[in-house]
Enzyme design. Structure first.
Site, PDB file in Angstrom:
ATOM      1  N   GLU A 259       0.847  -1.200   0.000  1.00  0.00           N
ATOM      2  CA  GLU A 259       0.000   0.000   0.000  1.00  0.00           C
ATOM      3  C   GLU A 259       0.882   1.248   0.000  1.00  0.00           C
ATOM      4  O   GLU A 259       2.085   1.166   0.179  1.00  0.00           O
ATOM      5  CB  GLU A 259      -1.006  -0.048   1.165  1.00  0.00           C
ATOM      6  N   THR A 292       2.372  -3.364   4.212  1.00  0.00           N
ATOM      7  CA  THR A 292       2.355  -1.890   4.302  1.00  0.00           C
ATOM      8  C   THR A 292       3.666  -1.347   3.763  1.00  0.00           C
ATOM      9  O   THR A 292       4.644  -2.080   3.619  1.00  0.00           O
ATOM     10  CB  THR A 292       2.252  -1.402   5.753  1.00  0.00           C
ATOM     11  N   ASP A 293       3.704  -0.052   3.512  1.00  0.00           N
ATOM     12  CA  ASP A 293       4.999   0.566   3.273  1.00  0.00           C
ATOM     13  C   ASP A 293       5.653   0.806   4.645  1.00  0.00           C
ATOM     14  O   ASP A 293       5.053   0.601   5.697  1.00  0.00           O
ATOM     15  CB  ASP A 293       4.847   1.861   2.450  1.00  0.00           C
ATOM     16  N   TRP A 294       6.885   1.258   4.593  1.00  0.00           N
ATOM     17  CA  TRP A 294       7.770   1.402   5.751  1.00  0.00           C
ATOM     18  C   TRP A 294       7.102   2.171   6.908  1.00  0.00           C
ATOM     19  O   TRP A 294       6.753   3.341   6.750  1.00  0.00           O
ATOM     20  CB  TRP A 294       9.017   2.144   5.269  1.00  0.00           C
ATOM     21  N   GLU A 296       4.342   2.464   8.052  1.00  0.00           N
ATOM     22  CA  GLU A 296       3.164   3.248   7.704  1.00  0.00           C
ATOM     23  C   GLU A 296       2.049   3.109   8.737  1.00  0.00           C
ATOM     24  O   GLU A 296       1.268   4.044   8.922  1.00  0.00           O
ATOM     25  CB  GLU A 296       2.732   2.884   6.283  1.00  0.00           C
TER      26      GLU A 296
END
Ligand code: BGC
Length: 785
Positions: A259, A292-294, A296
């Site tokens: 995402e 998820t992204d880092w 997030e």
């Protein structure tokens, strides 16, 4: 096309197997939440890059961690595939031996291999995504992804966070270079080629990795142009321009998705049921694993400010969405919070099971559950032998070909290019010589001419690239500096020996004068100036800028050189289209190199001297004015449109002539399906009557070369303001000088479908007159209900 597989033979995520369901039913909540937890490698490595076995044991025993990510390196120098595999085998062994878990479940390791296996020493580095897009060549994209998969898997890594499918509507955004450009169709075709290359038959083929489509969704459109800033965007725009390439990726079987960092109309995607549940899962039918992204989820608390604690952030994200794995990545807050939330009854165990099932299914599909045989050990050793074999040169050749086919000739006044390589018989393509006068001397200037890091860009060895001018990590990595060809070297390699080539930097990447006096002093002795200019290396937030113009010092320096009256050939080495101002008029020729990778210099040299006929096409619109951040060729037709160069622009050293468009299929009635509208007769197009068209394209010479034939559609009138035009087909064909190729396209009624006033995704087709455009040719059709 691509490899030997039929479309239906590529593996794709499907239903959950019964054995996985049983495993999940037997696992404890902590074990399942551990599988959902992804940590950064620095938690289990020492400062020197050695594995901290105590830390691995700690996270395995107490947190049942299911995944780690990021590069393995020592003092800034990446490990090679053997060292990676050995560290990863150790992680697996330690985790499996210390855990008393219900089942022995190995970790899955993920790396951002977006342009080659760039976090593993000695791997093949490819041009960045924007170059791959400029090639308009899905075959090359497929081959690059296959090579990357093999080199990644040889290191014991099973997952790459690629392809990047953002549509960079905002050209100031610092991640324009990572993806396949602004067109939904081009990005769909290339995204699919990449996914097939990375994954192939990943459920049985152990040289493949799981791909990850990212970043879902609208990340390329921050209104300010700054990375991670918010966007305001209609559902209609999302459906018509941002969903199609992700939908193609899902239909092509992408195993995982990531995402996006962005807020859409005030709603952070990471906590959005609308985008991550309804759109991604229910409507688009994504069955794979979602990460998820880092950090997030934490960001919901720390930056998005929609949760007032870490725990609330976790509750919001997991409750509202179908996220399976949190890229946490630096602590155990996600694990602790989610365990507490389940114990308190705020998140159901069923929700956790759903994710655990998808995670375990992915591991099983990739062969990771073959614990008794430790399959991953054997396969990485075997693959290392292949990677180290002589095929290395062939892989490098694919990268050079991609650079050659991507570099885009934007301007070529009086055919100054290719340079006339005078005495160098047969050096020019096809034995033809250039129109220009033979040149005897070239003065090469600019900060990107004598440097490998600028053309390679970020995500090369290091996140922010291995550069000497910004990044403080080590650049002593032989995967980089022992290979590659700078632009200066490329020019020297392709120029005939009697041409004098001299380099003086002149100015640095920020435009500061380093040796302009010297340049101006000697310029009179040279026939032509080649200036390699552009941007320093960056990605994400460190690449944010507040002014899209190239640094003033670069523009001023080109102006000073132009005063000498010597012709200037400008080479742009840049990750996004920076505003060129007077450089455009001062340059006789402009070559857009984008970020062509470490061998880009070779391709540039070959193009300058006509050894290669340029065939790259712009995969985005190049703005002329600094205020025009949001220019896309598919803009609403009534919007002001004044770009410098349009999407699809790109010159060749040959001239290609297009004949008339013909319709080759009859209607079911056996006629041509012509209907009259007043005095005019039009062929029809309808759901039951698709048309196949052909168009002859002739290479009128003087060089052999590729031509990318593009088919656009256009609807002059419809109920909601139409886009200026939309790409719906392209073929890149190689034509010998003098030869003709008949290019074929299918035209279907659903190409005109859009999200209408009722907001039903792609639910509206307005009948009426429509156009099919190929180059300078137009076909008019009557679109029927
Ligand atoms: C980027 C992702 C990347 C992740 C892991 C993030 O900052 O947005 O594209 O996959 O880091 O490195």
């Amino acid at each position: 096309m691509y490899g030997e597989l039929e479309e239906s033979e590529y593996d794709r995520p499907g239903e959950i197997d019964d054995d996985i369901k049983i495993m999940v039913r037997l696992m404890t909540i902590r074990e399942k939440i551990g599988q959902m937890t992804q940590l950064n490698q620095d938690l289990i490595l020492t400062k020197d890059g050695e594995l901290n076995t105590t830390a691995v044991e700690y996270y395995a025993k107490n947190y049942h961690v299911g995944s780690y990510l990021n590069q393995l390196s020592s003092n800034g120098v990446n490990y090679n595939h053997t060292a990676y595999a050995s560290i990863l085998n150790n992680i697996q062994q330690i985790s499996l031996s210390v855990s008393n878990d219900t089942f022995k479940i190995p970790i899955i390791y993920g790396l951002d291999h977006i342009h080659g296996a760039h976090y593993i020493a000695n791997s093949t580095l490819f041009p960045q995504g924007i170059n791959m897009a400029a090639t308009f060549n899905p075959q090359l994209v497929y081959e690059a992804a296959s090579i990357t998969a093999m080199e990644t898997r040889a290191a014991g890594v099973h997952w790459t966070f690629a392809p990047v499918l953002d549509i960079p509507m905002n050209k100031q955004w610092p991640r324009v270079f990572e993806n396949f450009g602004e067109d939904p169709y081009l990005s769909s075709v290339l995204g699919k080629a990449a996914i097939h290359g990375y994954q192939g038959k990943y459920k049985t083929d152990r040289s493949k990795v799981a791909a990850c489509m990212k970043h879902f969704i609208a990340y390329g459109d921050p209104w300010s142009g700054q990375d991670r800033d918010s966007t305001v965007i209609s559902d209609r725009t999302i459906y018509d321009y941002l969903v199609p390439n992700f939908q193609t990726a899902i239909d092509s079987g992408v195993a995982t998705a990531m995402e996006a960092y962005i807020d859409i109309n005030g709603e952070p995607v990471v906590a959005s049921s609308k985008y991550l549940q309804q759109l991604l899962r229910d409507e688009m039918k994504f069955k794979g694993m979602l990460v998820t992204d880092w950090a997030e989820i934490q960001h919901l608390y720390t930056t998005h400010k929609v949760a007032s604690s870490h725990k609330e952030a976790v509750r919001l994200a997991i409750h509202s969405t179908s996220i399976d794995m949190s890229m946490v990545p630096s602590d155990t807050t996600f694990f602790d919070s989610l365990v507490a939330l389940v114990e308190e009854g705020l998140i159901s165990e069923q929700r956790i099971d759903e994710s655990a099932e998808r995670l375990l299914q992915l591991k099983k599909d990739l062969g990771l559950l073959d614990v008794d045989n430790e399959g991953w050990k054997v396969e990485s050793t075997l693959l290392q032998q292949v990677v180290d074999s002589e095929q290395k040169n062939g892989r490098q050749q694919t990268s050079i070909d991609a650079a050659r086919q991507s570099i885009t000739l934007l301007k070529n006044n009086d055919n100054i290019l290719p340079f006339n390589n005078n005495n160098n018989n047969g050096n020019n393509n096809n034995g033809n010589s250039s129109n220009s006068q033979p040149i005897k001397s070239i003065l090469v200037i600019g900060p990107s001419a004598n440097d490998l890091s600028h053309p390679s860009g970020a995500w090369t060895i290091q996140w922010q690239g291995a550069t000497v001018d910004r990044w403080h990590g080590s650049v002593e990595d032989d995967q980089f500096y022992s290979q590659g060809v700078t632009i200066l070297e490329g020019i020297r390699q392709s120029a005939s020996p009697d041409i004098q080539v001299r380099y003086i930097e002149g100015f640095d990447i920020d435009g500061n004068n380093t040796s302009m006096d010297e340049v101006l002093d000697v310029i009179k002795d040279y026939d032509v100036v080649v200036a390699a200019i552009g941007e320093h290396v960056y990605t994400e937030v460190p690449g944010n800028i507040h002014d899209t113009r190239l640094p003033a010092g670069q523009i001023k320096s080109i102006e000073m050189i132009a005063e000498s009256g010597k012709p200037i050939v400008t080479i742009l080495v840049e990750g996004r289209p920076r505003i060129l101002e007077s450089i455009v008029d001062h340059s006789s020729a402009i070559l857009q190199a984008y970020l062509p990778g470490p061998w880009g210099g070779q391709a540039i040299g070959e193009i300058l001297f006509g050894l290669v006929n340029p065939s790259g096409r712009l995969p985005y619109t190049y703005p002329k004015h600094a205020g025009d951040l949001m220019l896309n060729y598919w803009h609403p037709v009534n919007d002001v449109w004044d770009p410098l160069y349009e999407f699809g622009h790109g010159l060749s050293y040959s001239k290609f002539a297009y004949g008339n468009i013909s319709i080759v299929n009859k209607t079911d009635n056996g006629d041509n399906g012509i209907i009259s509208q007043g005095d005019v007769k039009y062929p029809i197009l309808s759901a039951t009557q698709p048309r196949t068209i052909t168009i002859p394209v002739t290479n009128q010479g003087p060089f052999d070369g590729y031509e990318t034939v593009m088919m656009y559609i256009q609807q002059p009138y419809r109920r909601l303001t139409p886009p200026a035009k939309l790409l719906k087909g392209f073929h890149k064909v190689f034509l010998e000088s003098g030869s003709t190729h008949i290019v074929k396209f299918d035209v279907t009624a659903d190409m005109f479908a859009y999200t209408g006033i009722d907001n039903i995704p792609h639910g509206t087709i307005d009948p009426g007159l429509v156009h099919v455009l190929v180059h300078d040719r137009k076909l008019e059709l009557q679109l029927l209900d």
